[in-house]
Each structure stands twice: as C-alpha cells, then as structure tokens.
Design an enzyme around this catalytic site. Structure first.
Site, PDB file in Angstrom:
ATOM      1  N   TRP A  61       0.801  -1.229   0.000  1.00  0.00           N
ATOM      2  CA  TRP A  61       0.000   0.000   0.000  1.00  0.00           C
ATOM      3  C   TRP A  61       0.830   1.275   0.000  1.00  0.00           C
ATOM      4  CZ3 TRP A  61      -2.857  -3.117   4.151  1.00  0.00           C
ATOM      5  CH2 TRP A  61      -3.843  -3.929   3.530  1.00  0.00           C
ATOM      6  N   HIS A 124       4.926  -9.269   7.194  1.00  0.00           N
ATOM      7  CA  HIS A 124       3.882  -8.459   7.822  1.00  0.00           C
ATOM      8  C   HIS A 124       2.520  -9.118   7.635  1.00  0.00           C
ATOM      9  CE1 HIS A 124       3.395  -4.683   9.947  1.00  0.00           C
ATOM     10  NE2 HIS A 124       2.237  -4.516   9.316  1.00  0.00           N
ATOM     11  N   GLU A 159       2.202  -9.754  13.614  1.00  0.00           N
ATOM     12  CA  GLU A 159       1.250  -9.675  14.729  1.00  0.00           C
ATOM     13  C   GLU A 159       0.255 -10.824  14.699  1.00  0.00           C
ATOM     14  OE1 GLU A 159      -0.728  -5.879  14.907  1.00  0.00           O
ATOM     15  OE2 GLU A 159       1.036  -4.848  15.693  1.00  0.00           O
ATOM     16  N   TYR A 221       0.805   0.895  21.229  1.00  0.00           N
ATOM     17  CA  TYR A 221       0.334   2.193  20.738  1.00  0.00           C
ATOM     18  C   TYR A 221       0.083   3.025  21.989  1.00  0.00           C
ATOM     19  CZ  TYR A 221       0.752   0.810  16.003  1.00  0.00           C
ATOM     20  OH  TYR A 221       1.323   0.448  14.814  1.00  0.00           O
ATOM     21  N   GLU A 247       7.610  -2.388  16.424  1.00  0.00           N
ATOM     22  CA  GLU A 247       6.578  -1.459  15.946  1.00  0.00           C
ATOM     23  C   GLU A 247       5.908  -0.803  17.150  1.00  0.00           C
ATOM     24  OE1 GLU A 247       3.677  -3.128  13.115  1.00  0.00           O
ATOM     25  OE2 GLU A 247       2.125  -1.959  14.118  1.00  0.00           O
ATOM     26  N   TRP A 281       6.153   3.228  13.940  1.00  0.00           N
ATOM     27  CA  TRP A 281       5.190   3.079  12.857  1.00  0.00           C
ATOM     28  C   TRP A 281       4.576   4.437  12.574  1.00  0.00           C
ATOM     29  CZ3 TRP A 281       3.744  -0.987   9.803  1.00  0.00           C
ATOM     30  CH2 TRP A 281       2.535  -0.867   9.120  1.00  0.00           C
ATOM     31  N   LYS A 286      -0.259   8.593   4.737  1.00  0.00           N
ATOM     32  CA  LYS A 286      -1.702   8.386   4.927  1.00  0.00           C
ATOM     33  C   LYS A 286      -2.194   9.390   5.975  1.00  0.00           C
ATOM     34  CE  LYS A 286      -4.804   4.664   6.432  1.00  0.00           C
ATOM     35  NZ  LYS A 286      -4.871   3.333   7.040  1.00  0.00           N
ATOM     36  N   GLU A 288      -3.355   9.934   8.902  1.00  0.00           N
ATOM     37  CA  GLU A 288      -3.646   9.407  10.237  1.00  0.00           C
ATOM     38  C   GLU A 288      -2.497   9.782  11.154  1.00  0.00           C
ATOM     39  OE1 GLU A 288      -4.101   5.146   9.740  1.00  0.00           O
ATOM     40  OE2 GLU A 288      -1.936   4.834   9.782  1.00  0.00           O
TER      41      GLU A 288
END
Ligand code: MG
Length: 328
Positions: A61, A124, A159, A221, A247, A281, A286, A288
């Site tokens: 992507w 991934h 993951e 995160y 990550e 990451w 993108k 975000e």
C-alpha cells in the site's frame, strides 16, 4: 627546521582529525554482528545495543516509499540506525505478487546495507501460521541471499491475533521458520511475534523457542497501551527473554486518534532503561496520526520541516537526541 617539523606534525594531526570527521563509522561498522544474551542484544564487541529507527508501512500500500533515496534520507536526516521493511503478505501482498513484493524488499535491504544500518525483514502478516509454506520459502530465499551480512534481522510473524495459541500455533510456526533460516544463516537475530498483536510476551517467555539468537516482539500504541503492558514486558524479561519493539505508535491502536506525547515519553524512558530497541510506525503519508509525513511529501525523502506531521517531528527529535551521539 624545528618550527617546520612542528608545523608538519600539527598539520598531519589536523588532517587526520579531519579525515575522521569526514568518515564517521556507520552503526554496522561500530556494532558488527549482533547476538542475544539474556535480556540484551550485544554487539560483536560486547556493547549493549539499542537500535532506534523507523518502520515502513505495508509494502503493497505504500510501495512508493520503498526506494533507496528514502533510506539514505532517513539515515542522514533522521539518524535512524535500523529500518523495518514491512512486506505485506495477505491483502494483495506477497501471496499474490511475490515477485513485485520481493523486489521492493530487496531494494530496501540493499539500500540499508549500502548505508551501513540494520534492517528488519518483516513478514507483515496477522495469520502466517495458517499458511507456513510461503513463509518458509520466503525466509529460505532471504537468508540465503543476506544471511552472511551483519545488517539483517528476520521478523517472521508481525502480529499474531488474539484467539490462537502461543504453544500450539505461534511457537511451532516460529520454530519451523527458524529451522529454515538456520539452514543458511546460523547467527543473525530472529524476531518472533507474540499473541494478541504482539503483546503477550509473558507466555512466550514461559515456553521460548529453541534458538539462542531469538528475541520477542512487543508492540504498543502509546495512547492505548500503558503501564500494564510495561509490566507484562518486565515480567517476561525477568524470565530471561529479550524484547524488541519492532513497531509502536505515538497514538491509539488504530494508528489514528490522539497523539499522546506523555504516554510515548513514558515508553521511551522504559525502553531506554532496559535497552529495548524500537521502530516507530510509520513511514507513510496516509492521513492518520501515526504517519510521519503529510500527504504529498516526496517519496524520496528530502522533506521540508512543514512536510512533517506532529508525530514525525516528535520521533525525529527523539532519534536526533538518542542516536545522534552514536553516529559521530
Ligand atoms: Mg549470519
């Protein structure tokens, strides 16, 4: 004559110093072949190593960023010592277009080697154990191609999801892939994914894979995962394993939402305390929170300050502060 000799010597010292300044050692020249000892990654010469760098976004992507100029820019302008190549597997990635995706991976690994930084080849996927044969085939090929180089680390399962088993699913998959890698490369570090999007390192620590140069992934995160996950990491390390944060995001687990500086800072302190290596990451434009650059920034790097997102500025500062002194 004395004066002349003094001048000559002084000149030589100056030019030596100058030459040294011009060619600082790359991080791979400094650390060489990495190995795992207990909770730590050690250099070939016995230093404790903490790598810090960037993760690419899914290759299928964000393929436009998979180019050598970008790698050089991140090394020179962002001071990364490691880059993670996130080769998408499902959803139009390697399983559908193996030639194209491998081409991207190889271009990036070659660029990392040319720039003297470490590189993680990341499979991934969220379901790799369901289909191990393509993974084995891939890692057989990459370990043959790159296993002799100190730069490369293999991340064999990004993951794994929540509702599977470390003992019955992830560990057997990992050992099968590691066996293939070790047939070509006896020593480069393997990074194993852990259950629940690479969070449950504790159960891996209770039943680790049989390989001495293996580390375990913890992903976080920062706005979603805090102290409880650091406690999980601490308990796992107390059992003797080495953790690698291959990550993490500065934001919520979705890759979007709040950018939480304080929560990320707490993680930086934790990772520094335990010398845990990390990749942020991600290299993406993108729209975000996790992206380091804004839409439209050049795919070859050469970004202007205004091209960076708030997360990008924050991460670049951290890399300059922590990696900068290592690269002089
Ligand atoms: Mg090797």
């Amino acid at each position: 004559m004395k004066k002349f000799l003094f001048g000559l010597c002084f000149g030589m010292v100056l030019s030596l110093a100058h030459a040294q300044q011009e060619t600082p050692k790359s991080i791979v020249e400094r650390y060489g072949q990495l190995r795992v000892k207990g909770n730590y990654i050690l250099s070939q010469y016995g230093d404790t190593v903490q790598l810090r760098g960037m993760s690419m976004f899914w290759s299928q992507w964000m393929g436009k960023f998979y180019n050598p100029s970008l790698v050089k820019w991140l090394k020179d302008d962002w001071k990364i010592t490691v880059i993670r190549i996130a080769m998408g597997v499902e959803s139009g990635g390697y399983l559908d277009n193996s030639f194209e995706e491998k081409k991207k991976v190889y271009a990036m690994v070659d660029a990392a080697v040319a720039n003297g930084i470490y590189v993680i080849i990341d499979y991934h996927s969220h379901e790799a154990h369901m289909n191990p044969e393509p993974a084995k085939k891939f890692f057989l090929e990459v370990s043959k191609k790159y296993g002799h180089l100190p730069n490369v680390l293999y991340e064999i399962y990004n993951e794994p999801l929540q509702d599977i088993s470390w003992h019955k699913d992830i560990k057997p998959y990992s050992e099968a892939v590691i066996k293939v890698i070790r047939s070509n490369d006896p020593d480069n570090i393997v990074i194993c994914g852990t259950r629940q999007w690479s969070q449950l390192v504790g159960e891996a620590a209770m039943n680790p894979v049989k390989d001495s140069n293996t580390v375990y992934t913890l992903h976080f995160y920062a706005a979603s995962h805090g102290q409880y996950l650091r406690d999980e990491a601490k308990a796992a390390m107390a059992k003797g394993i080495c953790i690698f944060v291959s990550e993490f995001g500065t934001c919520e687990y979705t890759g979007n939402g709040t950018l939480d500086y304080m929560a990320t800072q707490a993680w930086f302190e934790f990772m520094d305390q335990y010398k845990i290596s990390w990749c942020n990451w991600s290299v993406s434009d993108k729209e975000e929170t996790a992206s380091i650059i804004k839409p439209g920034a050049k795919s070859s790097g050469k970004w202007r300050p205004e091209d960076l997102t708030p997360s990008g500025e924050f991460i670049r500062d951290e890399l300059w502060i922590k990696n900068g002194p290592l690269l002089k």
